[in-house]
Design an enzyme around this catalytic site. Structure first.
Site, mmCIF file in Angstrom:
data_model
loop_
_atom_site.group_PDB
_atom_site.id
_atom_site.type_symbol
_atom_site.label_atom_id
_atom_site.label_comp_id
_atom_site.label_asym_id
_atom_site.label_seq_id
_atom_site.Cartn_x
_atom_site.Cartn_y
_atom_site.Cartn_z
ATOM 1 N N GLU A 1 -14.959 -48.507 9.425
ATOM 2 C CA GLU A 1 -14.431 -47.224 8.953
ATOM 3 C C GLU A 1 -15.570 -46.218 8.907
ATOM 4 O O GLU A 1 -16.716 -46.578 8.586
ATOM 5 C CB GLU A 1 -13.815 -47.368 7.561
ATOM 6 C CG GLU A 1 -13.393 -46.010 6.991
ATOM 7 C CD GLU A 1 -12.456 -46.087 5.797
ATOM 8 O OE1 GLU A 1 -12.505 -47.082 5.066
ATOM 9 O OE2 GLU A 1 -11.692 -45.119 5.607
ATOM 10 N N ASN B 1 -2.274 -47.905 6.350
ATOM 11 C CA ASN B 1 -3.309 -48.594 5.577
ATOM 12 C C ASN B 1 -3.010 -48.422 4.098
ATOM 13 O O ASN B 1 -2.765 -47.297 3.655
ATOM 14 C CB ASN B 1 -4.684 -47.990 5.873
ATOM 15 C CG ASN B 1 -5.759 -48.541 4.949
ATOM 16 O OD1 ASN B 1 -6.095 -49.717 5.018
ATOM 17 N ND2 ASN B 1 -6.290 -47.698 4.075
ATOM 18 N N GLU B 2 -3.034 -49.495 3.357
ATOM 19 C CA GLU B 2 -2.871 -49.439 1.890
ATOM 20 C C GLU B 2 -1.716 -48.535 1.473
ATOM 21 O O GLU B 2 -1.818 -47.800 0.490
ATOM 22 C CB GLU B 2 -4.170 -49.007 1.211
ATOM 23 C CG GLU B 2 -5.223 -50.087 1.227
ATOM 24 C CD GLU B 2 -6.379 -49.875 0.258
ATOM 25 O OE1 GLU B 2 -6.509 -48.788 -0.322
ATOM 26 O OE2 GLU B 2 -7.146 -50.834 0.067
ATOM 27 N N CYS C 1 -8.900 -45.830 4.440
ATOM 28 C CA CYS C 1 -8.239 -44.607 3.952
ATOM 29 C C CYS C 1 -8.335 -43.465 4.948
ATOM 30 O O CYS C 1 -7.552 -42.508 4.886
ATOM 31 C CB CYS C 1 -8.855 -44.167 2.638
ATOM 32 S SG CYS C 1 -8.587 -45.332 1.324
HETATM 33 O O1 AHR Z 1 -13.336 -49.910 2.315
HETATM 34 C C1 AHR Z 1 -13.246 -48.742 1.569
HETATM 35 C C2 AHR Z 1 -11.811 -48.363 1.269
HETATM 36 O O2 AHR Z 1 -11.217 -49.305 0.435
HETATM 37 C C3 AHR Z 1 -10.887 -48.313 2.437
HETATM 38 O O3 AHR Z 1 -10.967 -47.118 3.100
HETATM 39 C C4 AHR Z 1 -9.544 -48.484 1.830
HETATM 40 O O4 AHR Z 1 -8.614 -49.074 2.682
HETATM 41 C C5 AHR Z 1 -9.818 -49.271 0.576
HETATM 42 O O5 AHR Z 1 -9.273 -48.678 -0.520
#
Ligand code: AHR
Length: 656
Positions: free
Chosen positions: A45, A371-372, A240
């Site tokens: 990321e 994601n999430e 995120c």
């Molecule tokens: O790894 C950091 C963050 O943690 C990521 O962006 C997210 O998916 C999680 O909340």
């Protein structure tokens, strides 16, 4: 003398007795489950300056003046009596994706006038390396020259070059020079000499030496760490960052492909996420875009796993969702991405891939839906997404979100619902204390083997022993992860993929810790957590086999955690054992069910005296695996696991 012999015999008797009681039995012919080739992978990321300022080797920050503050990272300079004006011009009609450029007017015949770029917290410059400068220029008036100077912290000129004879139309100009010294925080001056006015855009400086020596490519030392993990997959671009703080700020892969100067820069969502870690100069230039991610995956032998936005912004921020009627747009992005990765070069997106330099397909096999994300709104969007993708590409495996935690109401709702819907893979995340990792080593023991598979997509033990930044990657956290991962591996029948998160952190620009690899502008080092990942990923085996102590799996009794696999290709039995005690512990390991066993095993040992110990830039290899050999007599080995240690024992065998 007699006394000594007596003591010695008594000691040996005790040791033999202890190890006899501590007998571990490995049954190589009792296969528990295959280990997926994707089992251990990478999560990438753009957080902590992982992309711009990190793996993407561009040294100029805000090269196209598109940051919210157009001259952020730049400073006006006048030398030797030079003078002039700077003007930021926005021409969205001419260049909608990259509308701004800079007009530099030099008013004096003598001296130099222009601006200086500070890089991403300083530019890392190596002695005797070649640096390639490029810039888009359009002449407006006069015949001014561009002088490029690389300046060290002590004011020393590390290298210089010049460009001239510009045309009245936009054109890219290039010049190279070699640095005469090393500097970790250099800056770049771009100056006009002589009277005249020019427009400039995309001011860029790259080292010649990059990963695979690709022009304007990736930082070789950082990619090497990834390659050395021999990862089964690489998940990108997050995290995120996929969701964005709001939908406008979401990651849109189509804006990250094609020519560099036409990729639309956006703010990085980690810029303002943490009040105590504000990073106002954090943007995404998308020099590292989806084409580069696919190429990276191919280079390091990892399956690409793109995660796409499914019409939902980050639920910790705006929590905005796209109207379900507009879900089509998000689904189309996903379908087009599959065409970009796998489609023939006669298709719209396959043609772009070919034009970018890769006519061969990337062979994309899986993709993440959000994601999430959580709640009924996610299920609704997920169903629409899945239906459309599976209708056109039934073989693409889809990764589904289970929210932010591996337990609780949100998780239970999503996990139950997604399993009922027959989801391929469910992504679980856990950033928890080391104790949680130890207590949850059996987390997957009772998961249904027949239903959806698990992707442990983001995890890291967050130790409270040491507080700040890189110190969070202490031995306590790495050992807890090593112990927990025996449980992931033992449950390879349901856990198909796992990745530590986050991956990279710039020592001067991070927002989130712990992280797997730390770097500055010139150096990088791997954390103890990295070595744990590597010991698993390079020793993953092909099948989990039975390994029992007192008839039970080794899952925390006496604070020891273990698992065994066999590698049918390499012809090895591989045993992993984590000793979380402050004292050593001895075992006899009996190996059964094999045709032949070598008389020597290799043991990789990772340990440190103090659980607060870390690696850092001064002692980058303070904690790293060391190897020793162990004798095997008949089918038994006697081992001593040092206090606080993780061991991987590799035994060459012939399989029945
Ligand atoms: O790894 C950091 C963050 O943690 C990521 O962006 C997210 O998916 C999680 O909340």
């Amino acid at each position: 003398m007699k006394k000594i012999i007596l003591y010695l015999s008594a000691f040996l008797f005790c040791l033999t007795n202890v190890v006899a009681q501590n007998k571990i039995i490995v049954e190589a012919s009792k296969i528990i489950a295959p280990v997926q080739p994707t089992m251990w992978g990478i999560f990438f990321e753009d957080i902590n300056f992982a992309a711009d300022g990190g793996i993407y080797a561009e040294l100029v920050k805000n090269r196209s003046f598109e940051f919210t503050t157009p001259l952020m990272g730049w400073k006006e300079i006048k030398q030797n009596g030079g003078n002039g004006k700077l003007l930021v011009i926005n021409d969205a009609q001419l260049k909608p994706q990259n509308p701004r450029y800079l007009r530099i007017s030099s008013d004096t015949i003598n001296g130099e006038y222009g601006l200086s770029n500070e890089g991403f917290r300083g530019m890392g410059i190596q002695k005797n390396e070649q640096y390639n400068f490029s810039v888009w220029v359009r002449k407006k008036e006069g015949n001014a020259k561009i002088i490029v100077e690389l300046i060290g912290t002590n004011g020393k000129k590390l290298g210089t070059a010049s460009l001239q004879n510009f045309t009245n139309d936009w054109k890219k100009y290039k010049v190279s020079f070699t640095s005469n010294d090393t500097c970790s925080k250099a800056k770049l001056n771009v100056l006009l000499q002589g009277k005249g006015t020019i427009d400039v855009d995309m001011i860029s400086l790259f080292p010649q030496h990059t990963w695979k020596e690709r022009p304007e490519g990736l930082r070789a030392d950082l990619v090497q760490w990834l390659a050395d993990l021999k990862p089964g997959f690489i998940r990108f671009p997050g995290g995120c960052i996929v969701e964005g703080r709001d939908l406008a700020n979401r990651y849109q892969w189509k804006k990250t492909v094609g020519t560099i100067e036409n990729r639309e820069l956006i703010i990085n969502r980690w810029n303002t996420e943490f009040k105590n870690k504000l990073t106002p100069d954090y943007f995404q230039s998308y020099g590292l875009g989806f084409y580069e991610y696919f190429l990276l995956a191919e280079d390091i032998g990892a399956e690409p796993l793109p995660i796409l936005n499914c019409g939902m912004a980050c639920q910790f921020n705006s929590a905005e969702v796209a109207a379900i009627e507009n879900e089509k747009e998000f689904i189309q992005d996903a379908l087009d991405l599959i065409e970009f990765a796998n489609g023939s070069i006669t298709t719209k997106w396959g043609k772009l891939r070919a034009a970018m330099g890769h006519p061969k397909p990337f062979n994309l096999k899986m993709m993440g839906v959000g994601n999430e994300n959580w709640g009924a709104q996610y299920i609704e969007r997920n169903i629409a997404f899945t239906k459309a993708i599976k209708a056109k590409y039934p073989n693409i495996q889809l990764v589904n979100s289970s929210g932010t935690d591996p337990d609780g109401e949100r998780f239970n709702f999503l996990n139950d619902t997604l399993r009922k819907l027959g989801a391929d893979l469910i992504d679980e995340h856990y950033y928890r204390a080391p104790e949680w990792f130890l207590q949850n080593v059996k987390h997957y023991d009772n998961y249904d083997r027949k239903g959806s598979k698990v992707f442990a997509g983001e995890y890291a033990a967050h130790s409270k022993l040491t507080n700040d930044g890189e110190k969070k990657n202490n031995w306590e956290s790495a050992l807890a992860e090593a112990a927990f991962m025996t449980g992931l591996e033992r449950n390879a029948g349901v856990v198909y993929m796992a990745s530590y998160a986050p991956l990279f952190a710039h020592i001067d620009a991070w927002q989130w810790a712990p992280d797997l690899i730390w770097f500055n502008s010139l150096q990088s080092y791997a954390t103890p957590n990295y070595y744990v990942q590597q010991m698993y990923s390079t020793n993953k085996g092909t099948h989990v086999i039975s390994m029992l102590h007192d008839g039970e799996t080794i899952a925390g009794k006496n604070n020891v955690y273990g698992n065994a696999v066999i590698d049918k290709n390499k012809k090895e039995v591989i045993i992993k054992l984590a000793n979380v005690n402050a004292t050593s512990i001895n075992y006899t390991i009996e190996l059964n069910g094999l045709k032949k066993i070598n008389n020597k095993a290799v043991m990789q040992l990772l340990t440190s005296n103090n659980i607060a110990d870390v690696n850092n830039f001064i002692q980058p290899q303070n904690i790293k695996p060391v190897e020793q050999t162990i004798a095997i007599n008949n089918n038994e080995l006697i081992i001593s696991l040092p206090p606080s240690s993780f061991s991987v024992i590799k035994i060459p065998v012939e399989i029945k």
